[in-house]
Design a protein around this motif. Structure first.
Motif, mmCIF file in Angstrom:
data_model
loop_
_atom_site.group_PDB
_atom_site.id
_atom_site.type_symbol
_atom_site.label_atom_id
_atom_site.label_comp_id
_atom_site.label_asym_id
_atom_site.label_seq_id
_atom_site.Cartn_x
_atom_site.Cartn_y
_atom_site.Cartn_z
ATOM 1 N N CYS A 386 -5.787 29.401 24.288
ATOM 2 C CA CYS A 386 -4.379 29.781 24.373
ATOM 3 C C CYS A 386 -3.956 30.035 25.822
ATOM 4 C CB CYS A 386 -4.115 31.030 23.537
ATOM 5 S SG CYS A 386 -4.140 30.738 21.752
ATOM 6 N N LEU A 387 -4.823 30.670 26.610
ATOM 7 C CA LEU A 387 -4.493 30.935 28.017
ATOM 8 C C LEU A 387 -4.474 29.643 28.834
ATOM 9 C CD1 LEU A 387 -6.494 34.243 28.548
ATOM 10 C CD2 LEU A 387 -4.003 33.953 28.490
ATOM 11 N N PHE A 388 -5.323 28.693 28.459
ATOM 12 C CA PHE A 388 -5.253 27.371 29.091
ATOM 13 C C PHE A 388 -3.906 26.715 28.781
ATOM 14 C CE2 PHE A 388 -5.432 22.864 27.921
ATOM 15 C CZ PHE A 388 -5.585 22.285 29.176
ATOM 16 N N ILE A 389 -3.498 26.747 27.516
ATOM 17 C CA ILE A 389 -2.226 26.154 27.108
ATOM 18 C C ILE A 389 -1.065 26.841 27.817
ATOM 19 C CG2 ILE A 389 -0.637 25.812 25.171
ATOM 20 C CD1 ILE A 389 -2.965 23.879 25.167
ATOM 21 N N LEU A 390 -1.160 28.171 28.005
ATOM 22 C CA LEU A 390 -0.124 28.901 28.739
ATOM 23 C C LEU A 390 0.073 28.304 30.134
ATOM 24 C CD1 LEU A 390 0.365 32.727 28.937
ATOM 25 C CD2 LEU A 390 0.263 31.396 31.036
ATOM 26 N N GLY A 391 -1.034 28.098 30.861
ATOM 27 C CA GLY A 391 -0.941 27.523 32.189
ATOM 28 C C GLY A 391 -0.424 26.095 32.170
ATOM 29 N N TYR A 392 -0.923 25.300 31.246
ATOM 30 C CA TYR A 392 -0.514 23.903 31.145
ATOM 31 C C TYR A 392 0.970 23.783 30.826
ATOM 32 C CZ TYR A 392 -0.197 19.153 29.224
ATOM 33 O OH TYR A 392 0.172 17.858 28.961
ATOM 34 N N ALA A 393 1.449 24.582 29.873
ATOM 35 C CA ALA A 393 2.838 24.482 29.430
ATOM 36 C C ALA A 393 3.828 24.904 30.503
ATOM 37 C CB ALA A 393 3.046 25.324 28.173
ATOM 38 N N THR A 394 3.402 25.769 31.423
ATOM 39 C CA THR A 394 4.317 26.252 32.449
ATOM 40 C C THR A 394 4.223 25.475 33.759
ATOM 41 O OG1 THR A 394 2.664 27.929 33.059
ATOM 42 C CG2 THR A 394 4.405 28.608 31.564
ATOM 43 N N THR A 395 3.246 24.577 33.886
ATOM 44 C CA THR A 395 3.089 23.867 35.160
ATOM 45 C C THR A 395 2.903 22.360 34.971
ATOM 46 O OG1 THR A 395 0.695 24.369 35.166
ATOM 47 C CG2 THR A 395 2.146 25.914 36.314
ATOM 48 N N TRP A 396 1.727 21.936 34.601
ATOM 49 C CA TRP A 396 1.422 20.506 34.579
ATOM 50 C C TRP A 396 2.160 19.749 33.474
ATOM 51 C CZ3 TRP A 396 -1.616 17.076 37.453
ATOM 52 C CH2 TRP A 396 -2.165 17.632 38.616
ATOM 53 N N ALA A 397 2.459 20.404 32.383
ATOM 54 C CA ALA A 397 3.156 19.698 31.305
ATOM 55 C C ALA A 397 4.560 19.273 31.724
ATOM 56 C CB ALA A 397 3.176 20.561 30.048
ATOM 57 N N PRO A 398 5.440 20.210 32.154
ATOM 58 C CA PRO A 398 6.769 19.760 32.572
ATOM 59 C C PRO A 398 6.793 19.149 33.966
ATOM 60 C CG PRO A 398 6.605 22.139 32.796
ATOM 61 C CD PRO A 398 5.319 21.676 32.165
ATOM 62 N N GLY A 399 5.930 19.641 34.859
ATOM 63 C CA GLY A 399 6.000 19.238 36.261
ATOM 64 C C GLY A 399 5.809 17.754 36.501
ATOM 65 N N ILE A 400 4.865 17.142 35.798
ATOM 66 C CA ILE A 400 4.571 15.727 36.048
ATOM 67 C C ILE A 400 5.725 14.841 35.582
ATOM 68 C CG2 ILE A 400 2.961 13.846 35.589
ATOM 69 C CD1 ILE A 400 1.934 16.201 37.359
ATOM 70 N N TRP A 401 6.349 15.186 34.452
ATOM 71 C CA TRP A 401 7.495 14.387 33.993
ATOM 72 C C TRP A 401 8.670 14.517 34.940
ATOM 73 C CZ3 TRP A 401 6.224 10.754 30.887
ATOM 74 C CH2 TRP A 401 5.191 10.941 29.963
ATOM 75 N N ILE A 402 8.846 15.686 35.538
ATOM 76 C CA ILE A 402 9.904 15.853 36.541
ATOM 77 C C ILE A 402 9.655 14.924 37.725
ATOM 78 C CG2 ILE A 402 10.905 17.455 38.223
ATOM 79 C CD1 ILE A 402 10.308 19.707 36.211
ATOM 80 N N LEU A 403 8.428 14.916 38.207
ATOM 81 C CA LEU A 403 8.088 14.125 39.395
ATOM 82 C C LEU A 403 8.234 12.627 39.154
ATOM 83 C CD1 LEU A 403 5.034 16.229 40.543
ATOM 84 C CD2 LEU A 403 7.174 15.943 41.800
ATOM 85 N N ILE A 404 7.928 12.170 37.949
ATOM 86 C CA ILE A 404 8.064 10.750 37.654
ATOM 87 C C ILE A 404 9.524 10.334 37.747
ATOM 88 C CG2 ILE A 404 7.807 8.999 35.838
ATOM 89 C CD1 ILE A 404 5.230 9.964 37.358
ATOM 90 N N GLY A 405 10.425 11.238 37.433
ATOM 91 C CA GLY A 405 11.844 10.914 37.498
ATOM 92 C C GLY A 405 12.428 10.968 38.891
ATOM 93 N N GLU A 406 11.773 11.671 39.837
ATOM 94 C CA GLU A 406 12.430 11.881 41.126
ATOM 95 C C GLU A 406 11.625 11.426 42.342
ATOM 96 O OE1 GLU A 406 13.125 16.077 40.896
ATOM 97 O OE2 GLU A 406 11.186 16.611 41.770
ATOM 98 N N THR A 407 10.490 10.803 42.154
ATOM 99 C CA THR A 407 9.649 10.421 43.289
ATOM 100 C C THR A 407 9.954 9.021 43.816
ATOM 101 O OG1 THR A 407 7.856 11.843 42.505
ATOM 102 C CG2 THR A 407 7.251 10.111 44.059
ATOM 103 N N PHE A 408 10.472 8.135 42.971
ATOM 104 C CA PHE A 408 10.604 6.725 43.322
ATOM 105 C C PHE A 408 12.040 6.355 43.687
ATOM 106 C CE2 PHE A 408 7.444 6.996 39.751
ATOM 107 C CZ PHE A 408 6.323 7.023 40.565
ATOM 108 N N PRO A 409 12.221 5.314 44.545
ATOM 109 C CA PRO A 409 13.574 4.843 44.878
ATOM 110 C C PRO A 409 14.216 4.120 43.698
ATOM 111 C CG PRO A 409 11.922 3.415 45.877
ATOM 112 C CD PRO A 409 11.182 4.577 45.281
#
Length: 548
Positions: A386-409
């Motif tokens: 559960c504590l692993f999921i807490l960290g994942y849900a607040t950082t790597w889960a949303p963060g990577i999808w955000i970056l895919i939308g805003e990193t490329f021209p």
């Protein structure tokens, strides 16, 4: 009319509605991911599709490692193909029409699954067909959200995709626990069949969103005026108000300049791998981050959670799945705040270290003692998960999808986003298919592998990822091509004309405040009470300029 202001910039209801409706693509993804773990242990599903020692006796039924792996992972093969075809589809038809076609593909896959009676291959094939739609949506939705959202809330709006993924997983778990005691095929057909509702909501809902096309896609196809109206709608302005708005004019000028440049360069798949303008750098970075998101180990729990918790002696693994799903969903709300407040780099670095730590505890506990005979160890493993999921849900889960939308021209965003998302699905397949083989041989020591991958992810982010929060997509492209900017110094970078990122935010806020004051004074001179105009009143109230 603007709903609220951030950094002095108006945010319209259209921005919120577009993000929520488009995020149903994430819900579809999550629902399909979450359902399979519980389906694999439903009695009727086992009787029909597993291998039984005694026909009709569910206690003698079990899935072979290969069959289980294929049923789970063929979805990922479909999503891999879907992510790659999603790029030309989104560019050719536009973001909105592409999403509607992808919803139709998902529906076809669901129908294939629920019409199966005793053929496990049909279930696997149906999941693969559904995967075509899920994969294409996973490439199109974050890109669409990042192109329509104002920079001030782009992180939050794009992260709603991940929020809806977690919501879909949780809903799948809840429906499964409600249908597991149904007689016959209804127990599992109901879970799969309800999946027809979600693409219908997305396909119909996006059709009724006015100005629902991406401003950047409109500009790239010669519709500058429509692009300006789309931006105005997202800001809560009328077209007339947008004509004199500082922020709209500045963003339209950036988009126009970017489009003009991109038209002079032929944008094919090969350009994604060109070293010029850090195209290859960003393609490899996006692919690496999406791969590492899978290698965090989250889907180890989401795909096989019910089986995992049965093996640690939990009497009702369905309930444990719901607990994990609820932690995942609830903590993702925190992720929306964290990714907007603290940017992209710091949360991903800290998250990688946090996740690694708790996976290490999970693996060490399961290796040191037998969790089936030691209740304390079993409890520790659930808490650490559960504590692993807490960290994942607040950082790597949303963060990577955000970056895919805003990193490329813009000119290659669809293609690079597709390549990055395809990498996610490759590892999704590998984890889904090989996990039964790996856990059979090394059991809970598998967690040590994921712990190491999380640490690797933190290092990759520190060394290679640029901080892209609070600036326009065109400015992100400039930042990656500034030779004086390094990933670890990018947090303070700003476009030409600004001293640093803080100066950019302050000047934007000052410009909007000045505009709001001027509008209120103009209205008052004309004899109209400022409170009669919702936009003027909201702007002035936000900045403390209304006179009573």
């Amino acid at each position: 009319m603007a709903l609220f202001y951030i950094q002095g910039v108006p945010i319209g209801y259209m921005s919120i509605m577009l993000a929520v409706i488009a995020s149903m693509g994430g819900f579809i993804f999550g629902f399909d991911t979450g359902q399979i773990s519980d389906l694999l242990i439903m009695p009727d599903f086992l009787l029909r599709f597993a291998q039984c020692g005694t026909p009709g006796d569910v206690s003698t039924c079990s899935f072979s490692t290969v069959r289980e792996g294929l049923i789970v992972s063929l979805l990922s093969i479909g999503t891999l193909v879907g992510a790659l075809i999603g790029a030309p589809t989104a560019d050719f038809f536009g973001r909105r029409r592409a999403m509607q076609l992808e919803c139709l593909m998902f529906v076809v896959g669901v129908i294939i699954q629920i019409t199966s009676t005793h053929t496990w291959e049909q279930i696997a094939l149906g999941r693969m067909v559904s995967g075509f739609g899920v994969g294409a949506l996973s490439a199109a939705v974050p890109m669409y959200q990042s192109e329509t959202a104002p920079p001030q809330i782009r992180g939050t709006m794009t992260a709603t995709y991940q929020l809806f993924i977690t919501f879909g997983i949780l809903v799948a778990y809840c429906i499964s626990i409600g249908t597991r005691h149904m007689s016959g095929a209804g127990s599992w057909q109901t879970v799969i069949g309800i999946g027809l509702i979600w693409p219908a909501i997305l396909a119909v809902g996006i059709q009724f969103m006015p100005e629902a096309s991406s401003p950047r896609w409109l500009a790239a196809h010669g519709h500058i005026e429509k692009a300006e109206r789309a931006l105005a709608a997202c800001r809560g302005m009328t077209a007339k108000q947008a004509e004199s708005d500082f922020i709209i004019k500045k963003e339209i000028d950036e988009i126009r300049s970017s489009v003009e440049y991109e038209k002079s360069v032929k944008a094919g798949w090969l350009e994604c791998f060109a070293p010029e303008r850090k195209m290859l750098y960003r393609t490899l970075l996006g692919m690496s981050l999406q791969s590492l998101q899978q290698l965090t180990g989250a889907n180890y729990f989401f795909y096989y959670g019910a089986t995992i918790f049965q093996s640690v002696g939990i009497s009702d693994s369905f309930v444990t799945q719901i607990i994990l799903g609820a932690v995942n969903f609830g903590c993702t709300f925190g992720g929306l705040y964290i990714m907007e407040k603290f940017g992209r780099r710091y949360p991903l670095i800290i998250g990688g270290v946090w996740q690694s730590m708790w996976l290490f505890v999970f693996a060490a506990a399961g290796t040191a003692r037998n969790p089936q005979t030691d209740q304390g160890i079993g409890t520790l493993m659930i808490v650490s998960a559960c504590l692993f999921i807490l960290g994942y849900a607040t950082t790597w889960a949303p963060g990577i999808w955000i970056l895919i939308g805003e990193t490329f021209p813009t000119r290659t965003r669809a293609k690079q986003g597709a390549l990055a998302t395809a990498s996610n699905w490759v590892w999704n397949f590998l984890i889904g298919f090989f996990t039964p083989f790996i856990t059979r041989d090394i059991q809970f020591r598998y967690g040590f592998v994921f712990a190491a991958c999380n640490l690797l992810g933190a290092v990759v982010v520190f060394l290679f990822l640029y901080e892209s929060s609070d600036i326009s997509l065109e400015a992100v492209d400039m930042m990656y091509n500034d030779p004086d900017c390094k990933p670890w110094t990018s947090r303070t970078w700003a476009p030409p004309g600004y001293n640093d990122r803080k100066d950019l935010i302050d000047q934007t806020r000052a410009a909007e405040q000045h505009k709001a004051i001027a509008e209120v004074e103009h209205v008052e001179k004309a004899g109209e009470p400022s409170g009669q105009n919702g936009f003027h009143d909201s702007a002035a109230a936000e900045n403390g300029t209304v006179k009573h």
